[in-house]
Write an enzyme that holds these catalytic residues in place. Structure first.
Site, mmCIF file in Angstrom:
data_model
loop_
_atom_site.group_PDB
_atom_site.id
_atom_site.type_symbol
_atom_site.label_atom_id
_atom_site.label_comp_id
_atom_site.label_asym_id
_atom_site.label_seq_id
_atom_site.Cartn_x
_atom_site.Cartn_y
_atom_site.Cartn_z
ATOM 1 N N LYS A 214 0.800 -1.095 0.204
ATOM 2 C CA LYS A 214 -0.231 -0.171 0.129
ATOM 3 C C LYS A 214 1.078 1.223 -0.064
ATOM 4 O O LYS A 214 1.883 1.494 0.843
ATOM 5 C CB LYS A 214 -1.021 -0.088 1.428
ATOM 6 C CG LYS A 214 -1.994 1.347 1.518
ATOM 7 C CD LYS A 214 -2.708 1.144 2.436
ATOM 8 C CE LYS A 214 -3.744 2.434 3.022
ATOM 9 N NZ LYS A 214 -2.944 3.260 3.646
ATOM 10 N N HIS A 238 -1.582 7.587 1.124
ATOM 11 C CA HIS A 238 -2.049 7.463 2.579
ATOM 12 C C HIS A 238 -2.873 8.628 3.014
ATOM 13 O O HIS A 238 -2.886 9.145 3.947
ATOM 14 C CB HIS A 238 -0.524 7.638 3.375
ATOM 15 C CG HIS A 238 -0.642 6.623 4.585
ATOM 16 N ND1 HIS A 238 0.392 5.797 4.583
ATOM 17 C CD2 HIS A 238 -1.062 6.965 5.934
ATOM 18 C CE1 HIS A 238 0.120 5.323 5.896
ATOM 19 N NE2 HIS A 238 -0.620 6.010 6.688
ATOM 20 N N ARG A 241 -1.092 11.625 3.752
ATOM 21 C CA ARG A 241 -0.527 11.988 4.940
ATOM 22 C C ARG A 241 0.860 11.542 5.064
ATOM 23 O O ARG A 241 1.311 11.276 6.052
ATOM 24 C CB ARG A 241 -1.363 10.995 6.029
ATOM 25 C CG ARG A 241 -2.900 11.562 6.275
ATOM 26 C CD ARG A 241 -3.666 10.658 6.976
ATOM 27 N NE ARG A 241 -3.483 10.536 8.428
ATOM 28 C CZ ARG A 241 -3.925 11.152 9.453
ATOM 29 N NH1 ARG A 241 -4.478 12.293 9.070
ATOM 30 N NH2 ARG A 241 -3.433 10.656 10.606
ATOM 31 N N ASP A 269 -7.130 4.026 -3.230
ATOM 32 C CA ASP A 269 -7.749 5.030 -2.269
ATOM 33 C C ASP A 269 -7.330 6.214 -2.277
ATOM 34 O O ASP A 269 -6.512 6.914 -3.154
ATOM 35 C CB ASP A 269 -7.705 4.437 -1.101
ATOM 36 C CG ASP A 269 -6.353 4.802 -0.162
ATOM 37 O OD1 ASP A 269 -5.466 5.415 -0.779
ATOM 38 O OD2 ASP A 269 -6.057 4.061 0.817
HETATM 39 C C1 FMN Z 1 -6.691 9.130 11.114
HETATM 40 C C2 FMN Z 1 -6.124 8.236 9.765
HETATM 41 C C3 FMN Z 1 -5.120 7.152 10.384
HETATM 42 C C4 FMN Z 1 -4.687 6.429 9.293
HETATM 43 N N1 FMN Z 1 -3.955 5.258 9.774
HETATM 44 C C5 FMN Z 1 -3.283 4.629 8.921
HETATM 45 C C6 FMN Z 1 -2.467 3.532 9.352
HETATM 46 O O1 FMN Z 1 -2.438 3.049 10.409
HETATM 47 N N2 FMN Z 1 -1.935 2.649 8.284
HETATM 48 C C7 FMN Z 1 -2.377 2.780 6.838
HETATM 49 O O2 FMN Z 1 -1.632 2.151 6.114
HETATM 50 N N3 FMN Z 1 -2.847 4.200 6.597
HETATM 51 C C8 FMN Z 1 -3.439 4.810 7.336
HETATM 52 N N4 FMN Z 1 -4.380 5.787 7.204
HETATM 53 C C9 FMN Z 1 -4.475 6.013 5.571
HETATM 54 C C10 FMN Z 1 -5.872 5.288 5.140
HETATM 55 O O3 FMN Z 1 -5.629 3.745 5.124
HETATM 56 C C11 FMN Z 1 -6.076 5.577 3.681
HETATM 57 O O4 FMN Z 1 -4.864 5.359 2.776
HETATM 58 C C12 FMN Z 1 -6.724 7.038 3.531
HETATM 59 O O5 FMN Z 1 -7.387 7.680 4.560
HETATM 60 C C13 FMN Z 1 -7.530 7.121 2.168
HETATM 61 O O6 FMN Z 1 -7.798 8.465 1.934
HETATM 62 P P1 FMN Z 1 -9.494 9.110 2.479
HETATM 63 O O7 FMN Z 1 -9.250 9.248 3.718
HETATM 64 O O8 FMN Z 1 -9.571 10.380 1.645
HETATM 65 O O9 FMN Z 1 -10.315 8.112 1.863
HETATM 66 C C14 FMN Z 1 -4.924 6.614 8.094
HETATM 67 C C15 FMN Z 1 -5.940 7.738 7.576
HETATM 68 C C16 FMN Z 1 -6.327 8.589 8.346
HETATM 69 C C17 FMN Z 1 -7.238 9.557 8.115
#
Ligand code: FMN
Length: 355
Positions: A214, A238, A241, A269
């Protein structure tokens, strides 16, 4: 527990005060927090780019056709799914949601809610064991219907966690390779690192489960994933992020899908907020999509029932979008659903970038 999405979101808005405004459309423009929190990293541009990239495509309305019934079902990692919309990994309740929901409750809401909707959710990992533990417990509790996403730790540690994922009954295991620079891991003395093709190959050989990578944003990394024996990739930044100023995932997806889509499963995503967004991602080459923030809001406001309702609302919306673009099942969704000028754009990207 509130019984409809509006009341679930209102409950979440109150709970998330100061962290997330629960905007009518979650687009990264007004986030009161970044990372940690609910927004994007740095300027937030990468989060907003996800929204903008999806919005840049338009779809062809088609209503003179014989596709009267919509079938959203598919098989993924040996599992039958009711629709191509999965829960993304959202973890770190203590830092991201200031403890207003317990980590175990967050993971359970995603995994159980998605399973009850006939889909699957991912779970996360982080600097304290609480995160991976909560995810694995939720997956085991749902009869294995969930996918743990492990940080790109030292290989021996990843293998140990994969063993636990196997014991929990997970149908696949993922590594969020884009977390290689995560400062909250390194500050806590937990090594995360970029992985070589040889390392990926070693990890893929170390389990009989399909290995998902991912955080793939380029054709070069997608090809490296193929060379390393990954079963699937998630085209993802991510949720904006990991690294500021990365492009929107819908902008890079077509070239990546064209380059490796025959060799492994491509998921995507980032900014998926409606059935039309799901349709666009599938038309651009994704087999299925993952949704993060809208499900996090639903989890906070309504627990597993909230996640189930939010996923079902997206699936219902996708069915309408398919009906109005002439698609009966997921196999019908292709570049033809995208408007010509955007299709030209996709084609030009395919020819230049997928070489
Ligand atoms: C608060 C928060 C925590 C997240 N924690 C993880 C995580 O622990 N591992 C991970 O692979 N992605 C993490 N993500 C990313 C999500 O898996 C995903 O890639 C992303 O939220 C997709 O975009 P969207 O929120 O616009 O749908 C996190 C996202 C958010 C908002």
């Amino acid at each position: 527990m509130p019984a409809n999405l509006a009341s679930i979101r209102e409950r979440a808005r109150v709970l998330l005060q100061g962290i997330c405004h629960v905007c009518p459309v979650c687009d990264g423009r007004r986030c009161p927090t970044g990372v940690p929190g609910m927004g994007g990293i740095g300027t937030g541009a990468a989060f907003r780019n996800n929204i903008a990239a999806l919005a840049a495509y338009q779809v062809n309305l088609r209503v003179l056709h014989d596709r009267k019934d919509q079938n959203l079902g598919l098989r993924l990692f040996g599992q039958k799914l009711a629709f191509p919309i999965l829960g993304a990994a959202v973890a770190g309740a203590r830092v991201n949601f200031q403890g207003r929901l317990a980590e175990a409750e967050l993971a359970r809401a995603f995994v159980q809610g998605a399973a009850e909707a006939g889909s699957l959710a991912c779970t996360g990992d982080g600097p304290v064991p609480e995160l991976i533990d909560a995810g694995l417990q939720a997956i085991a509790g749902a009869g294995g219907r969930g996918i743990p996403v492990i940080k790109p730790r030292e290989d021996t540690e990843i293998i140990n966690l994969i063993r636990r994922a196997e014991a929990a009954g997970a149908p696949a295991v993922a590594i969020d390779v884009d977390a290689a620079g995560l400062v909250n891991m390194t500050r806590a003395g937990q090594l995360v690192e970029p992985k070589t093709v040889a390392q990926i190959a070693g990890l893929a050989r170390g389990t009989s489960l399909p290995l998902i990578l991912k955080g793939i944003m380029t054709v070069a990394d997608a090809r490296a994933a193929v060379d390393g024996g990954a079963a699937a990739i998630v085209v993802s930044n991510h949720g904006g992020r990991a690294l500021d100023h990365t492009p929107g995932t819908a902008a890079v997806l077509p070239a990546i899908a064209a380059a490796v889509g025959e060799k492994l499963i491509v998921l995507a995503d980032g900014g998926v907020r409606s059935g039309v967004d799901v349709l666009k991602m599938l038309a651009l080459g994704a087999r299925a999509v993952l949704v993060g923030r809208p499900l996090a809001i639903a989890a906070l406001g309504g627990g597993p029932a909230g996640v189930k309702l939010q996923l079902e609302a997206l699936a219902d919306d996708l069915a309408v979008a398919m009906r109005l673009t002439g698609c009966g099942d997921l196999g019908d969704i292709g570049p033809q659903v995208l408007c010509g000028q955007y299709l030209d754009f996709v084609r030009s990207k395919l020819s230049t970038l997928a070489k």
